[in-house]
Design a protein around this motif. Sequence first.
Motif, PDB file in Angstrom:
ATOM      1  N   THR A 541     -21.739   2.120  44.190  1.00 58.55           N
ATOM      2  CA  THR A 541     -23.005   2.007  43.553  1.00 58.55           C
ATOM      3  C   THR A 541     -23.242   4.123  41.868  1.00 58.55           C
ATOM      4  OG1 THR A 541     -23.669   2.325  45.739  1.00 58.55           O
ATOM      5  CG2 THR A 541     -24.648   3.692  44.571  1.00 58.55           C
ATOM      6  N   LEU A 542     -22.603   4.745  42.158  1.00 58.98           N
ATOM      7  CA  LEU A 542     -21.889   5.131  40.369  1.00 58.98           C
ATOM      8  C   LEU A 542     -21.675   5.276  39.552  1.00 58.98           C
ATOM      9  CD1 LEU A 542     -20.004   8.956  42.506  1.00 58.98           C
ATOM     10  CD2 LEU A 542     -22.358   8.404  41.832  1.00 58.98           C
ATOM     11  N   ALA A 543     -20.660   3.529  39.251  1.00 57.79           N
ATOM     12  CA  ALA A 543     -20.673   3.179  38.317  1.00 57.79           C
ATOM     13  C   ALA A 543     -22.193   2.014  38.016  1.00 57.79           C
ATOM     14  CB  ALA A 543     -20.162   2.330  38.339  1.00 57.79           C
ATOM     15  N   ASP A 544     -22.865   1.473  38.850  1.00 61.10           N
ATOM     16  CA  ASP A 544     -24.098   0.894  38.642  1.00 61.10           C
ATOM     17  C   ASP A 544     -25.333   2.024  38.568  1.00 61.10           C
ATOM     18  OD1 ASP A 544     -22.504  -1.329  39.786  1.00 61.10           O
ATOM     19  OD2 ASP A 544     -23.455  -1.329  41.747  1.00 61.10           O
ATOM     20  N   TYR A 545     -25.513   2.799  39.220  1.00 64.48           N
ATOM     21  CA  TYR A 545     -26.389   3.848  38.011  1.00 64.48           C
ATOM     22  C   TYR A 545     -26.444   4.959  37.917  1.00 64.48           C
ATOM     23  CZ  TYR A 545     -29.206   1.444  42.046  1.00 64.48           C
ATOM     24  OH  TYR A 545     -29.699   0.276  42.902  1.00 64.48           O
ATOM     25  N   GLY A 546     -24.679   5.255  37.530  1.00 59.44           N
ATOM     26  CA  GLY A 546     -24.568   6.161  36.159  1.00 59.44           C
ATOM     27  C   GLY A 546     -24.949   6.464  34.878  1.00 59.44           C
ATOM     28  N   GLN A 547     -25.116   5.247  34.482  1.00 58.85           N
ATOM     29  CA  GLN A 547     -25.457   4.393  33.530  1.00 58.85           C
ATOM     30  C   GLN A 547     -27.012   5.134  32.820  1.00 58.85           C
ATOM     31  OE1 GLN A 547     -24.859   0.140  32.801  1.00 58.85           O
ATOM     32  NE2 GLN A 547     -22.695   0.268  33.402  1.00 58.85           N
ATOM     33  N   TYR A 548     -27.728   5.369  33.981  1.00 64.02           N
ATOM     34  CA  TYR A 548     -29.152   5.770  33.991  1.00 64.02           C
ATOM     35  C   TYR A 548     -29.277   7.134  33.938  1.00 64.02           C
ATOM     36  CZ  TYR A 548     -29.070   0.551  34.767  1.00 64.02           C
ATOM     37  OH  TYR A 548     -28.376  -0.854  33.934  1.00 64.02           O
ATOM     38  N   THR A 549     -28.374   7.871  35.034  1.00 68.20           N
ATOM     39  CA  THR A 549     -29.006   9.112  35.235  1.00 68.20           C
ATOM     40  C   THR A 549     -28.028  10.378  35.443  1.00 68.20           C
ATOM     41  OG1 THR A 549     -30.444  11.262  36.679  1.00 68.20           O
ATOM     42  CG2 THR A 549     -29.279   8.423  37.659  1.00 68.20           C
ATOM     43  N   LYS A 550     -27.470  11.123  35.194  1.00 65.67           N
ATOM     44  CA  LYS A 550     -26.464  11.671  35.487  1.00 65.67           C
ATOM     45  C   LYS A 550     -26.858  12.646  36.495  1.00 65.67           C
ATOM     46  CE  LYS A 550     -23.764  10.116  32.561  1.00 65.67           C
ATOM     47  NZ  LYS A 550     -25.003   8.461  31.955  1.00 65.67           N
ATOM     48  N   ASP A 551     -27.798  12.968  36.895  1.00 71.28           N
ATOM     49  CA  ASP A 551     -28.329  14.098  38.285  1.00 71.28           C
ATOM     50  C   ASP A 551     -27.502  13.623  38.795  1.00 71.28           C
ATOM     51  OD1 ASP A 551     -29.958  15.344  39.545  1.00 71.28           O
ATOM     52  OD2 ASP A 551     -32.026  15.652  38.902  1.00 71.28           O
ATOM     53  N   PRO A 552     -26.894  14.717  39.840  1.00 69.70           N
ATOM     54  CA  PRO A 552     -26.053  14.943  41.034  1.00 69.70           C
ATOM     55  C   PRO A 552     -27.163  14.061  42.404  1.00 69.70           C
ATOM     56  CG  PRO A 552     -25.921  16.635  40.140  1.00 69.70           C
ATOM     57  CD  PRO A 552     -26.728  15.783  39.410  1.00 69.70           C
ATOM     58  N   ASP A 553     -28.322  15.079  42.186  1.00 70.08           N
ATOM     59  CA  ASP A 553     -28.912  14.837  43.261  1.00 70.08           C
ATOM     60  C   ASP A 553     -29.895  13.526  43.465  1.00 70.08           C
ATOM     61  OD1 ASP A 553     -29.129  16.766  44.432  1.00 70.08           O
ATOM     62  OD2 ASP A 553     -30.187  17.938  42.637  1.00 70.08           O
ATOM     63  N   VAL A 554     -30.249  12.598  42.221  1.00 68.29           N
ATOM     64  CA  VAL A 554     -30.499  11.221  41.999  1.00 68.29           C
ATOM     65  C   VAL A 554     -29.050  10.188  42.611  1.00 68.29           C
ATOM     66  CG1 VAL A 554     -31.372   9.646  40.906  1.00 68.29           C
ATOM     67  CG2 VAL A 554     -32.387  11.752  40.899  1.00 68.29           C
ATOM     68  N   LEU A 555     -28.284  10.722  42.511  1.00 70.29           N
ATOM     69  CA  LEU A 555     -27.400   9.767  41.762  1.00 70.29           C
ATOM     70  C   LEU A 555     -26.579   9.352  43.648  1.00 70.29           C
ATOM     71  CD1 LEU A 555     -24.985  10.443  38.890  1.00 70.29           C
ATOM     72  CD2 LEU A 555     -25.820   8.521  39.768  1.00 70.29           C
ATOM     73  N   THR A 556     -26.703  10.631  44.586  1.00 68.25           N
ATOM     74  CA  THR A 556     -26.266  11.170  45.700  1.00 68.25           C
ATOM     75  C   THR A 556     -27.339  10.519  46.624  1.00 68.25           C
ATOM     76  OG1 THR A 556     -25.825  13.719  45.348  1.00 68.25           O
ATOM     77  CG2 THR A 556     -26.423  12.114  48.122  1.00 68.25           C
ATOM     78  N   GLU A 557     -28.798  10.270  46.116  1.00 66.13           N
ATOM     79  CA  GLU A 557     -29.993   9.068  47.214  1.00 66.13           C
ATOM     80  C   GLU A 557     -29.596   8.143  47.115  1.00 66.13           C
ATOM     81  OE1 GLU A 557     -31.975  11.119  48.752  1.00 66.13           O
ATOM     82  OE2 GLU A 557     -30.637  13.106  48.883  1.00 66.13           O
TER      83      GLU A 557
END
Length: 677
Positions: A541-557
Amino acid sequence: MKIKDISILVGIIGIVLMMILPIPKTLLDILLVINISIAMMILLVAMNTKEALQFSIFPSLLLITTMFRLALNISTTKLILGQADAGHVVRTFGSWISSGQPVIGFIVFLILVVVQFIVITRGSERVAEVAARFTLDAMPGKQMSIDADLNAGLINEQQAKERRSKIEREADFYGAMDGASKFVKGDAIASIIILFINLIGGFIIGMVMHGMAFSDALSTYSLLTIGDGLVSQIPALLISTSAGLIVTRASSEGNLADDITGQLFAFPKLIYIVAVMIALLGLFTPIGPIATLPLAGLLAFAARRMQTNFSKKAIEQEQQEEEQQIEEVRSPESVINLLQVDPIEFEFGYGLIPLADTSQGGDLLDRIIMIRRQCALELGLVVPVIRIRDNIQLKPNEYVIKIKGNTVGRGELLLNHYLAMSPGFDDDSITGIDTLEPAFGLPALWIDEPTKERAEMLGYTVVDPPSVVATHLTETIKKHAHELLGRQETKALIDNLRENYPVLVDDLIPSVLSIGDVQKVLAKLLREKISIRDMVTIFETLADYGQYTKDPDVLTEYVRQALSRQITQQFTNQGETMQVITVGPSLEKKIAESVQQTDQGSYVALDPVSTQTVYQKLNEQINRLIQSGQQPIVLTSPTIRMYLRQVMERTLQDVPVLSYSELEPNVEIQSVGVVNL
């Protein structure tokens, strides 16, 4: 291949060829001397090893030397039967030891075989067998001891790994020695057979083929046969003795000579008694004083010297200890060591020492091992070593739990009592000392042994003091798990994942996210008691969405939504309806309008009046569910879940907040309350 590798291979192949090809007498003499040299070398190494594993190659070496001796026996047999001459070494051993009388040489040979076969080899075999069995039986206990030392902070992970490896190698070594002893036994039997073959066959060949007279054939072949047997059995006896020394060797700080002199002569007063007894033996028996008095005087002198040396060593050791203590206090490292902060500490008063003392039946160390395993399974977190120590500044029955040097939990135990928690109604017949259960803060009683059985019959939950501590420690670790996960611990988890999923890890770190970014996401999951054991899904999941945002709160969701099956199973039992407190439209709208965007991320900024109203209404619904025996769960939309969590974090941290996207579609949801502004 290295030169030494090639040399070993050539040597073993040469041993095999010796059994087939003829060997010149000169070369055979050299090989026989080499055989004796190797046996002496093995014996000296065995005497100077401090523990058996320092000579772990011995079982294989035993096989190679046995093959070498048998090859030499075959070579000498061919020369004895074919040429009636086996070189200078064999002839010298035969004539020197037998003193020109074959019967004496034959008797000496038989004595050597009996000593080797019956005394040394059989004893070594039995010791190796018993040691292998005891080592295997003791492995679980030794493993638990290592885990206990690791939990107590006495050793680190690397030292624990080395000690576990040593235990496994000890079991393998003694098992190999048990089998390798059969080589020596077979070699002794083969030597006897070869002796009779050389003696009988040589006698017949000498008279029939070489035309020797009866006396000449008997003298020649007896001499050569005995010389061959002796030149073979003396190295065999040395190696058998080496095997006995190896398997009977206990671990120590010195070699065999140090242990003998240090332990056998450790009591000078006893040597005085021996000296007196030897002197009396010479004075009052026909032995006479000439043979006994010099020895008695030598023993008395040695005892006197040892007493003097022991006194000097004791004084020197005391001086060294005092100097070392002074140096430790003066050295800058003594202050630097005080800066070290342990991740988790468990301190207790002197009255609770029996909890950790195994000699008094305490099993706290074993329970901590199980707690670390439980946290690894439930949270996916490797809990650091828990430092256990007593603290005289605490009350005798008090204990505290510290995270990074700060107290996060404390409690008080009565070791001879049991903690009883009522099932919802109190019974006047159950009396005890009022207290609070330390893990969850529930009212409870300390009751004695006679009251325990009645309390259990009335439905009370009764637990012993070690279980109280274990539960409190487990809940504390779960509550503060996010504080225990730093960048170093995150890297260890990543390295473990890389062993099986290298492409996934390399695709995410460091090109998409740094270790610090991943650590923030994992810590946020642990903060809400979401397990991070499924690292594969989290990293995908982090590999998929980490390209669009670095916000840890959003990535956690995003990660929470990917872990929907895990979250659903965590908060619902299969087939049961999930009862939740839902957030009404007015509150969702108010929170959404209060979101503030900054460079460091987004946060919710509710006015004090609205915040107080939210707290009040949530508390009403949560208390109603708790009183009915249900777990309160707040359910909201995905867009405001993390902001509502920020609002509830300070006062309602233990209440889970879920979004619709984090639940499986087949879960039946029942709203038992709505929170609106």
